[in-house]
Structures are given as C-alpha cells and as structure tokens.
Design a protein around this motif. Structure first.
Motif, PDB file in Angstrom:
ATOM      1  N   VAL A   1       0.831  -1.206   0.000  1.00  0.00           N
ATOM      2  CA  VAL A   1       0.000   0.000   0.000  1.00  0.00           C
ATOM      3  C   VAL A   1       0.866   1.257   0.000  1.00  0.00           C
ATOM      4  CG1 VAL A   1      -1.617   1.367   1.398  1.00  0.00           C
ATOM      5  CG2 VAL A   1      -2.022  -1.078   1.043  1.00  0.00           C
ATOM      6  N   LYS A   2       1.954   1.232   0.761  1.00  0.00           N
ATOM      7  CA  LYS A   2       2.835   2.405   0.866  1.00  0.00           C
ATOM      8  C   LYS A   2       3.382   2.826  -0.491  1.00  0.00           C
ATOM      9  CE  LYS A   2       6.011   2.235   4.038  1.00  0.00           C
ATOM     10  NZ  LYS A   2       7.031   1.649   4.970  1.00  0.00           N
ATOM     11  N   ARG A   3       3.536   1.871  -1.415  1.00  0.00           N
ATOM     12  CA  ARG A   3       4.137   2.184  -2.727  1.00  0.00           C
ATOM     13  C   ARG A   3       3.100   2.576  -3.781  1.00  0.00           C
ATOM     14  NH1 ARG A   3       7.528  -2.334  -1.156  1.00  0.00           N
ATOM     15  NH2 ARG A   3       6.294  -3.791  -2.409  1.00  0.00           N
ATOM     16  N   LEU A   4       1.838   2.565  -3.394  1.00  0.00           N
ATOM     17  CA  LEU A   4       0.796   2.922  -4.368  1.00  0.00           C
ATOM     18  C   LEU A   4       0.692   4.437  -4.524  1.00  0.00           C
ATOM     19  CD1 LEU A   4      -2.095   0.472  -3.380  1.00  0.00           C
ATOM     20  CD2 LEU A   4      -0.486   0.254  -5.284  1.00  0.00           C
ATOM     21  N   PRO A   5       0.408   4.912  -5.733  1.00  0.00           N
ATOM     22  CA  PRO A   5       0.226   6.353  -5.967  1.00  0.00           C
ATOM     23  C   PRO A   5      -1.172   6.813  -5.528  1.00  0.00           C
ATOM     24  CG  PRO A   5      -0.030   5.162  -8.025  1.00  0.00           C
ATOM     25  CD  PRO A   5       0.358   4.144  -6.994  1.00  0.00           C
ATOM     26  N   LEU A   6      -1.394   6.776  -4.218  1.00  0.00           N
ATOM     27  CA  LEU A   6      -2.684   7.167  -3.647  1.00  0.00           C
ATOM     28  C   LEU A   6      -2.475   8.254  -2.601  1.00  0.00           C
ATOM     29  CD1 LEU A   6      -4.194   3.607  -3.033  1.00  0.00           C
ATOM     30  CD2 LEU A   6      -4.849   5.193  -4.861  1.00  0.00           C
ATOM     31  N   THR A   7      -3.561   8.915  -2.222  1.00  0.00           N
ATOM     32  CA  THR A   7      -3.480   9.918  -1.164  1.00  0.00           C
ATOM     33  C   THR A   7      -3.318   9.219   0.196  1.00  0.00           C
ATOM     34  OG1 THR A   7      -5.869   9.953  -0.743  1.00  0.00           O
ATOM     35  CG2 THR A   7      -5.024  11.419  -2.487  1.00  0.00           C
ATOM     36  N   PHE A   8      -2.919   9.985   1.180  1.00  0.00           N
ATOM     37  CA  PHE A   8      -2.766   9.462   2.536  1.00  0.00           C
ATOM     38  C   PHE A   8      -4.083   8.874   3.031  1.00  0.00           C
ATOM     39  CE2 PHE A   8      -3.036  10.063   7.140  1.00  0.00           C
ATOM     40  CZ  PHE A   8      -1.881   9.409   7.558  1.00  0.00           C
ATOM     41  N   GLU A   9      -5.181   9.559   2.741  1.00  0.00           N
ATOM     42  CA  GLU A   9      -6.493   9.101   3.199  1.00  0.00           C
ATOM     43  C   GLU A   9      -6.890   7.799   2.512  1.00  0.00           C
ATOM     44  OE1 GLU A   9      -5.774  12.171   2.275  1.00  0.00           O
ATOM     45  OE2 GLU A   9      -5.930  13.193   4.220  1.00  0.00           O
ATOM     46  N   GLU A  10      -6.606   7.681   1.227  1.00  0.00           N
ATOM     47  CA  GLU A  10      -6.954   6.467   0.479  1.00  0.00           C
ATOM     48  C   GLU A  10      -6.148   5.268   0.979  1.00  0.00           C
ATOM     49  OE1 GLU A  10      -8.226   8.313  -3.872  1.00  0.00           O
ATOM     50  OE2 GLU A  10      -6.103   8.068  -3.372  1.00  0.00           O
ATOM     51  N   LYS A  11      -4.882   5.494   1.269  1.00  0.00           N
ATOM     52  CA  LYS A  11      -4.066   4.412   1.821  1.00  0.00           C
ATOM     53  C   LYS A  11      -4.581   3.997   3.199  1.00  0.00           C
ATOM     54  CE  LYS A  11       0.196   5.721  -0.580  1.00  0.00           C
ATOM     55  NZ  LYS A  11       1.594   6.193  -0.428  1.00  0.00           N
TER      56      LYS A  11
ATOM     57  N   GLU B   1      -6.989 -13.420  -1.236  1.00  0.00           N
ATOM     58  CA  GLU B   1      -7.857 -12.686  -2.155  1.00  0.00           C
ATOM     59  C   GLU B   1      -7.644 -11.178  -2.026  1.00  0.00           C
ATOM     60  OE1 GLU B   1     -11.724 -14.010  -1.113  1.00  0.00           O
ATOM     61  OE2 GLU B   1     -11.558 -15.944  -2.165  1.00  0.00           O
ATOM     62  N   LYS B   2      -7.430 -10.726  -0.767  1.00  0.00           N
ATOM     63  CA  LYS B   2      -7.224  -9.290  -0.537  1.00  0.00           C
ATOM     64  C   LYS B   2      -5.904  -8.828  -1.147  1.00  0.00           C
ATOM     65  CE  LYS B   2      -9.034  -5.600   1.317  1.00  0.00           C
ATOM     66  NZ  LYS B   2     -10.317  -5.073   0.807  1.00  0.00           N
ATOM     67  N   LEU B   3      -4.880  -9.650  -1.083  1.00  0.00           N
ATOM     68  CA  LEU B   3      -3.605  -9.299  -1.701  1.00  0.00           C
ATOM     69  C   LEU B   3      -3.734  -9.254  -3.223  1.00  0.00           C
ATOM     70  CD1 LEU B   3      -1.044 -11.340   0.442  1.00  0.00           C
ATOM     71  CD2 LEU B   3      -1.114  -8.854   0.173  1.00  0.00           C
ATOM     72  N   GLU B   4      -4.441 -10.212  -3.787  1.00  0.00           N
ATOM     73  CA  GLU B   4      -4.647 -10.221  -5.240  1.00  0.00           C
ATOM     74  C   GLU B   4      -5.425  -8.982  -5.677  1.00  0.00           C
ATOM     75  OE1 GLU B   4      -6.521 -13.875  -6.264  1.00  0.00           O
ATOM     76  OE2 GLU B   4      -4.785 -15.121  -5.725  1.00  0.00           O
ATOM     77  N   GLU B   5      -6.418  -8.616  -4.887  1.00  0.00           N
ATOM     78  CA  GLU B   5      -7.213  -7.412  -5.184  1.00  0.00           C
ATOM     79  C   GLU B   5      -6.316  -6.177  -5.177  1.00  0.00           C
ATOM     80  OE1 GLU B   5     -10.254  -4.853  -2.527  1.00  0.00           O
ATOM     81  OE2 GLU B   5     -10.905  -6.925  -2.903  1.00  0.00           O
ATOM     82  N   LEU B   6      -5.399  -6.127  -4.232  1.00  0.00           N
ATOM     83  CA  LEU B   6      -4.506  -4.977  -4.133  1.00  0.00           C
ATOM     84  C   LEU B   6      -3.542  -4.935  -5.322  1.00  0.00           C
ATOM     85  CD1 LEU B   6      -3.710  -2.582  -2.316  1.00  0.00           C
ATOM     86  CD2 LEU B   6      -2.001  -4.075  -1.251  1.00  0.00           C
ATOM     87  N   LEU B   7      -3.068  -6.090  -5.752  1.00  0.00           N
ATOM     88  CA  LEU B   7      -2.161  -6.141  -6.898  1.00  0.00           C
ATOM     89  C   LEU B   7      -2.872  -5.704  -8.180  1.00  0.00           C
ATOM     90  CD1 LEU B   7      -0.260  -9.461  -6.090  1.00  0.00           C
ATOM     91  CD2 LEU B   7       0.626  -7.119  -5.933  1.00  0.00           C
TER      92      LEU B   7
ATOM     93  N   GLU C   1      -1.919  -2.490 -10.640  1.00  0.00           N
ATOM     94  CA  GLU C   1      -1.774  -2.546 -12.092  1.00  0.00           C
ATOM     95  C   GLU C   1      -2.618  -1.471 -12.762  1.00  0.00           C
ATOM     96  OE1 GLU C   1      -2.767  -6.464 -13.253  1.00  0.00           O
ATOM     97  OE2 GLU C   1      -0.959  -7.380 -12.411  1.00  0.00           O
ATOM     98  N   ARG C   2      -3.834  -1.266 -12.252  1.00  0.00           N
ATOM     99  CA  ARG C   2      -4.715  -0.236 -12.858  1.00  0.00           C
ATOM    100  C   ARG C   2      -4.143   1.155 -12.642  1.00  0.00           C
ATOM    101  NH1 ARG C   2      -8.824  -3.180 -10.277  1.00  0.00           N
ATOM    102  NH2 ARG C   2      -9.195  -1.475  -8.810  1.00  0.00           N
ATOM    103  N   LEU C   3      -3.589   1.395 -11.470  1.00  0.00           N
ATOM    104  CA  LEU C   3      -3.080   2.727 -11.164  1.00  0.00           C
ATOM    105  C   LEU C   3      -1.825   3.058 -11.960  1.00  0.00           C
ATOM    106  CD1 LEU C   3      -3.534   2.708  -7.283  1.00  0.00           C
ATOM    107  CD2 LEU C   3      -4.830   4.070  -8.923  1.00  0.00           C
ATOM    108  N   ILE C   4      -1.008   2.047 -12.210  1.00  0.00           N
ATOM    109  CA  ILE C   4       0.250   2.269 -12.907  1.00  0.00           C
ATOM    110  C   ILE C   4       0.046   2.353 -14.410  1.00  0.00           C
ATOM    111  CG2 ILE C   4       2.509   1.253 -13.437  1.00  0.00           C
ATOM    112  CD1 ILE C   4       2.545   0.137 -10.607  1.00  0.00           C
ATOM    113  N   SER C   5      -0.922   1.588 -14.938  1.00  0.00           N
ATOM    114  CA  SER C   5      -1.150   1.557 -16.395  1.00  0.00           C
ATOM    115  C   SER C   5      -1.815   2.850 -16.899  1.00  0.00           C
ATOM    116  CB  SER C   5      -2.041   0.368 -16.748  1.00  0.00           C
ATOM    117  OG  SER C   5      -3.311   0.477 -16.121  1.00  0.00           O
TER     118      SER C   5
END
Length: 207
Positions: free
Chosen positions: A162-172, A193-199, A203-207
């Motif tokens: 989660v820390k490496r995702l391009p999200l706001t502090f609140e979203e994380k 399942e939760k880890l797969e959902e996060l992955l 992918e959506r955020l980076i693409s």
C-alpha cells in the motif's frame, strides 16, 4: 514509568549474577540478539547451558561497578541485596539499569510479554502485584492465539504494498483499515484474495 520498545540487537548487556533469575532475564532477551555477558563467582547449569547454546560470555568472579562501564543495559541479579545495592550506586544515572530485587533502585523493569509474530503485548503492575501481571499474561495468551502470527505477517506485507501505491494518505489509510476485519485473521484464503485485489489495483493505477 514510561513503557518503551527498545532495539537491543548488538547492544552490550551485562548481567551480575549466575543463578536462576539471571538466566531468566537472559532468556527474555534471547530473541533480541543482544551481546550478553554474565559475571558471577559461580554459574548455575542453566546459565552454563545458555552460554554454550547462545555464545554468551562468562566472567567467573564477583562483579564490580567498572564491569558496567560500556553496558547499554545493566542487570543486577545477584542473590545478595547488599551487593546489588552497592553495584547500582556505582553506575551512571544515564545507564539503563534493572535491579531485580528492588525495582525502585533501577530505571528499567521487565514486563510480562506476549509475542505473536509482529505483535508484542507487554503488561506490568510496576511491582505492585506480580501475581496480577502473571494472571493478565495468561489471559492475553488465550485472547491472542497463534493465528495472530500469520495475520501480522500479512498485515506487514499488505502495508508495504500500500505504501508504494500512488494514492493519497487518506486512500491508503482506508485500505489499511479494511484488513483489520477479523475475517482476515481467521481466513487465509480471504487474505490471499485481498492481496490479489490490491495487486490488481496497483496494475490499474500504474497503467
């Protein structure tokens, strides 16, 4: 007294005493990878076994104040009240000192600790009732069973992602709150399942 969590890895710990209580204090520190030295005129079988198993140093004589000059933590655990009192009087005020038979003379006490993976829970009565402390530890051990070991490992892995995702502090923060639901502790499949959902989100955020 203010509880603190201290990293003792590689730190010099000097224990005055070679009996059962000295051994017990060393066992508490066993997982911390501290640099432990016992100083005592004689050593119990328990201390000797620990020394062989863990490589702790043994100094076979009575301890003197100078023995603690470089100690990060001094533990005074001789079976002589006068010796412990004499040793503590020669230590620096800035040192961490545990006096096992008179906690008020030192500035460190060892709480009863429950460890479950990355989860660590400490409880103390500050010497007012050791029996209460032991009772509460037993209750905590029952409440926090071994399922917490794999669960806290999952929490650590998920948080790093989660820390490496391009999200706001609140979203994380919202993502991290979601995995505190008890089902993720109890259900390994739900964690996967939760880890797969996060992955997939990554992918959506980076693409």
């Amino acid at each position: 007294m203010q509880p603190l969590i201290i990293d003792l890895k590689g730190k010099k710990v000097v224990i005055a005493g070679g009996g059962r209580i000295a051994a017990r204090k060393a066992k508490v520190l066993d997982a911390e990878q501290a640099d432990i030295t016992f100083i005592a005129p004689e050593f119990s079988e328990e201390v000797l076994e620990l020394s062989v198993l863990r490589g702790y140093r043994l100094v076979e004589r009575g301890a003197v104040s100078d023995d603690f000059a470089e100690a990060f933590l001094a533990i005074l655990a001789t079976n002589n009240r006068e010796v412990n009192a004499s040793l503590v009087s020669g230590l620096r005020e800035s040192q961490l000192v545990c006096v096992v038979d008179e906690s008020g003379e030192g500035n460190v006490t060892f709480p009863a600790t429950v460890r479950r993976g990355n989860l660590q829970i400490a409880v103390t009565s500050n010497g007012s009732s050791p029996k209460l402390t032991r009772k509460l530890k037993r209750e905590l051990e029952e409440q926090f069973d071994f399922s917490w070991i794999s669960y806290t490992e999952f929490l650590a892995e998920y948080r790093e992602l989660v820390k490496r995702l391009p999200l706001t502090f609140e979203e994380k923060g919202e993502l991290l709150w979601q995995i505190l639901e008890d089902r993720y502790r109890l259900d390994e499949e739900a964690r996967g399942e939760k880890l797969e959902e996060l992955l997939r989100l990554k992918e959506r955020l980076i693409s």
